[in-house]
Design an enzyme around this catalytic site. Structure first.
Site, PDB file in Angstrom:
ATOM      1  N   TRP A 154      31.951  45.305 -21.140  1.00 41.03           N
ATOM      2  CA  TRP A 154      33.245  45.099 -21.808  1.00 41.03           C
ATOM      3  C   TRP A 154      33.079  44.975 -23.307  1.00 41.03           C
ATOM      4  O   TRP A 154      33.870  45.539 -24.075  1.00 41.03           O
ATOM      5  CB  TRP A 154      33.977  43.900 -21.212  1.00 41.03           C
ATOM      6  CG  TRP A 154      34.259  44.101 -19.742  1.00 41.03           C
ATOM      7  CD1 TRP A 154      33.773  43.368 -18.708  1.00 41.03           C
ATOM      8  CD2 TRP A 154      35.043  45.152 -19.155  1.00 41.03           C
ATOM      9  NE1 TRP A 154      34.224  43.893 -17.523  1.00 41.03           N
ATOM     10  CE2 TRP A 154      35.000  44.981 -17.756  1.00 41.03           C
ATOM     11  CE3 TRP A 154      35.781  46.227 -19.671  1.00 41.03           C
ATOM     12  CZ2 TRP A 154      35.656  45.836 -16.870  1.00 41.03           C
ATOM     13  CZ3 TRP A 154      36.442  47.073 -18.793  1.00 41.03           C
ATOM     14  CH2 TRP A 154      36.379  46.886 -17.415  1.00 41.03           C
ATOM     15  N   ASP A 191      37.402  37.894 -26.384  1.00 45.20           N
ATOM     16  CA  ASP A 191      37.922  38.444 -25.132  1.00 45.20           C
ATOM     17  C   ASP A 191      37.638  37.404 -24.045  1.00 45.20           C
ATOM     18  O   ASP A 191      36.493  37.209 -23.650  1.00 45.20           O
ATOM     19  CB  ASP A 191      37.221  39.774 -24.826  1.00 45.20           C
ATOM     20  CG  ASP A 191      37.592  40.333 -23.444  1.00 45.20           C
ATOM     21  OD1 ASP A 191      38.385  39.693 -22.717  1.00 45.20           O
ATOM     22  OD2 ASP A 191      37.074  41.409 -23.102  1.00 45.20           O
ATOM     23  N   LYS A 217      42.934  37.693 -13.761  1.00 47.71           N
ATOM     24  CA  LYS A 217      41.928  36.809 -13.181  1.00 47.71           C
ATOM     25  C   LYS A 217      42.540  35.410 -13.017  1.00 47.71           C
ATOM     26  O   LYS A 217      42.984  35.087 -11.930  1.00 47.71           O
ATOM     27  CB  LYS A 217      40.655  36.772 -14.040  1.00 47.71           C
ATOM     28  CG  LYS A 217      39.765  38.003 -13.800  1.00 47.71           C
ATOM     29  CD  LYS A 217      39.962  39.058 -14.822  1.00 47.71           C
ATOM     30  CE  LYS A 217      38.783  39.962 -15.022  1.00 47.71           C
ATOM     31  NZ  LYS A 217      38.813  41.229 -14.299  1.00 47.71           N
TER      32      LYS A 217
HETATM   33  C1  PLP Z   1      35.740  40.496 -19.815  1.00 50.87           C
HETATM   34  C2  PLP Z   1      36.647  41.640 -19.581  1.00 50.87           C
HETATM   35  N1  PLP Z   1      37.185  42.287 -20.622  1.00 50.87           N
HETATM   36  C3  PLP Z   1      38.015  43.339 -20.455  1.00 50.87           C
HETATM   37  C4  PLP Z   1      38.344  43.813 -19.213  1.00 50.87           C
HETATM   38  C5  PLP Z   1      39.270  44.990 -19.093  1.00 50.87           C
HETATM   39  O1  PLP Z   1      40.541  44.536 -18.731  1.00 50.87           O
HETATM   40  P1  PLP Z   1      41.733  45.519 -18.394  1.00 50.87           P
HETATM   41  O2  PLP Z   1      41.386  46.226 -17.140  1.00 50.87           O
HETATM   42  O3  PLP Z   1      42.900  44.595 -18.239  1.00 50.87           O
HETATM   43  O4  PLP Z   1      41.914  46.453 -19.523  1.00 50.87           O
HETATM   44  C6  PLP Z   1      37.827  43.167 -18.095  1.00 50.87           C
HETATM   45  C7  PLP Z   1      38.185  43.648 -16.745  1.00 50.87           C
HETATM   46  O5  PLP Z   1      37.684  43.208 -15.741  1.00 50.87           O
HETATM   47  C8  PLP Z   1      36.967  42.060 -18.279  1.00 50.87           C
HETATM   48  O6  PLP Z   1      36.438  41.408 -17.229  1.00 50.87           O
END
Ligand code: PLP
Ligand code: PLP
Ligand code: MG
Ligand code: MG
Ligand code: MG
Ligand code: MG
Lengths: 354, 354
Positions: free
Chosen positions: B102, B169, B193
């Site tokens: 991520w 994030d 989550k």
């Molecule tokens: C830490 C983290 N950041 C970003 C994301 C991406 O999120 P999204 O699918 O809502 O764009 C996730 C998805 O699991 C995540 O766990």
């Protein structure tokens, strides 16, 4: 008693769809888990996404014609900028038809990306008509229009032919009438009128028009990336996609776009006939441009307002106030609104004139 | 029987929240209309949005400290580009900590906007630890990190101080533990989550850090515009916001972040103790960086896999397969997962070792 729901959006959905959606929140697919607490990569949800995308292409008669259907987030408003990001060449130009507030917002975002020519506008009459006879500049990368103007109650009955790509914001009339959808290169729509709940955005795009701008596009704004991941580049709006799928299935069972078009025509005829024949009411939009989705009208005698509003309330009519920029009344008659609801409104209009 | 839901996201939500959400799909607020077929500008929904935003600031102890809470669309992935759009100066620079897939995706998007310096990375060990002792360049507009690495099961226990803005994030651990949230200038998280269903994105931003980049920002990507419209610049993801509000209310009733933190600590201790003491299992992440949300572990004897999987299935354990880039198992223990579910998993681990 369930109300007659004339809301302009988010708006009425079929009762059987609401029932299934409500059940899926507790137990989806008999898996003893809620639809909203399972992985979007689970086979059960992947099947939902696939079915929803396939239904879109099937209902628009675009199967095997080189189109992709995407379910994204951000609403039609995010498409206002994804359109130029994906289709306007670096140093390029786009042509826009200005038929109201939504067109204007699309124009505003496009201007951040390059040259925008407004080919015609109906702003002079508060957008109560669709401009005709305009020309699309030969050097435009694309021409953008809004098929149905939710606020003013106007609807384009035909679309111009040109050498530019044809882009259309169909947020408030997609799946409501038969059109040759293959004339469009890019169609987009927020789900929250004819397709489902707020939170999903439908994009239907001809694959071979993409990847030609020379722009570096951020991943989340790049249609090609979303296509390559079947709308699962990131977590999709699971619930909104599921309910859209149910609504599209409901529409298919009803005879698809051709089937609903007949019903929509009947609903619109019923209401516009009353508006025209009843001396207490007057339509807002030019007759030839009237929308079958949103009928705008005003009282000819403003002093009757309180009485009419009270009658509407007593009859269980909800959501018929006009947009503040137009005033008067707006009856939104999206796909899921039954003829009986329009009849209920017409009855009240007749009652007022007794 | 309801399963023990260890899904990494979308993931388990409180049963009482699911119950209320299911009811609202049929009849919201006793208005005889569905939550998903009313106008987002209706007083009933405006109150939901207001309550959700207020609960966020209250639970993070950020009330009256110059922060705004926004509910947007697009997931955390759209924030990967909204962050540089809103915070990286034209010709500016940002610093990123690379703690996994991520972070890497966030870095990729930021690079489209300017100079990106990766201050440290744990890629050398497949991201099984959090780098420490790195320096943040003095000329960085902001420093970006990922508080919890959903895939690898690592979690930052402290955050660096610097002269740069601090961006985090928190998709997979927001609302799970007490932190001084006022150390952050921008926090974002996909809802799916600890907060609600997929389809809403939470952004918490310090108002006075905005509007300083010199960039022309498209409206939908501009935090200031969303703040000025109370997250209603366009149609919000009504259902996802409503369910988030219910979940935040559930959390508040449980004692807020401090209350859930105790439960989360107990759950994590129960599982990690078993992983450490049971000779058949081994943790993946470095001990000091272990996540209380996602515990990653492997079998010390791979030939036991089928047997362990069968036991898990028989016990109704769902969603514990590890991410393909790590392998083994991952038990996600988000706020709504009860201690009994962790106990059920631990029982199966003990059973395997009998
Ligand atoms: C830490 C983290 N950041 C970003 C994301 C991406 O999120 P999204 O699918 O809502 O764009 C996730 C998805 O699991 C995540 O766990
Ligand atoms: C024709 C049209 N375009 C665009 C929009 C904006 O859609 P969204 O709120 O999904 O961004 C609307 C909303 O009503 C609309 O009617
Ligand atoms: Mg063409
Ligand atoms: Mg008349
Ligand atoms: Mg600071
Ligand atoms: Mg061990």
């Amino acid at each position: 008693m369930k109300k007659h729901n004339f809301s302009a959006g988010p708006s009425i959905l079929p009762q059987e769809v609401l029932q299934k959606a409500s059940e899926a929140i507790l137990n989806f697919n008999d898996e003893n888990l809620s639809l909203i607490e399972i992985s979007h990569r689970s086979p059960a949800f992947v099947a939902v996404m696939e079915k929803a995308s396939n239904l879109v292409l099937e209902l628009l008669n675009l199967e095997n014609k080189g189109y992709s259907a995407l379910f994204l987030q951000g609403g039609a408003s995010l498409e206002f900028l994804m359109t130029p990001y994906n289709l306007m060449k670096e140093g390029g130009k786009a042509a826009y038809l200005d038929t109201g507030a939504w067109s204007s917002k699309a124009i505003k975002e496009a201007k951040l990306f390059g040259d925008v020519e407004i080919v015609a506008s109906s702003k002079d009459k508060n957008y109560n008509y669709i401009p005709k006879g305009f020309e699309i500049p030969v050097d435009a990368d694309y021409f953008h229009c809004t098929s149905n103007n939710t606020i003013y109650g106007t609807q384009m009955k035909s679309f111009p032919k040109s050498d530019s790509l044809l882009v259309c914001d169909m947020s408030s009339d997609i799946f409501s009438r038969s059109l040759d959808f293959s004339q469009f290169d890019l169609i987009y729509a927020g789900a929250q009128k004819n397709m489902g709940p707020a939170g999903a955005t439908l994009v239907v795009v001809k694959d071979d028009v993409l990847g030609k701008t020379g722009r570096k596009i951020p991943s989340m704004l790049d249609y090609q990336i979303h296509i390559s991941k079947d709308s699962m580049f990131n977590t999709p709006p699971v619930f909104a996609v599921y309910v859209s799928m149910l609504t599209l299935q409901w529409l298919k069972n009803l005879g698809g776009v051709a089937g609903i078009e007949k019903i929509n025509n009947a609903k619109a005829a019923l209401l516009y006939d009353e508006i025209d024949s009843n001396p207490l009411f007057k339509g807002v939009a030019e007759k030839e441009d009237r929308s079958n989705m949103n009928a705008t009208f005003v009282l000819t005698d403003e002093t009757l307002k309180d009485k009419f509003d009270a009658l509407c309330k007593a009859a269980g009519l909800s959501g018929i106030n006009g947009h503040r920029s137009v005033g008067g009344y707006r009856a939104s008659m999206y796909n899921a609104l039954p003829l009986e609801s329009v009849q209920a409104l017409v009855n009240v209009m007749k009652e007022l004139n007794k």
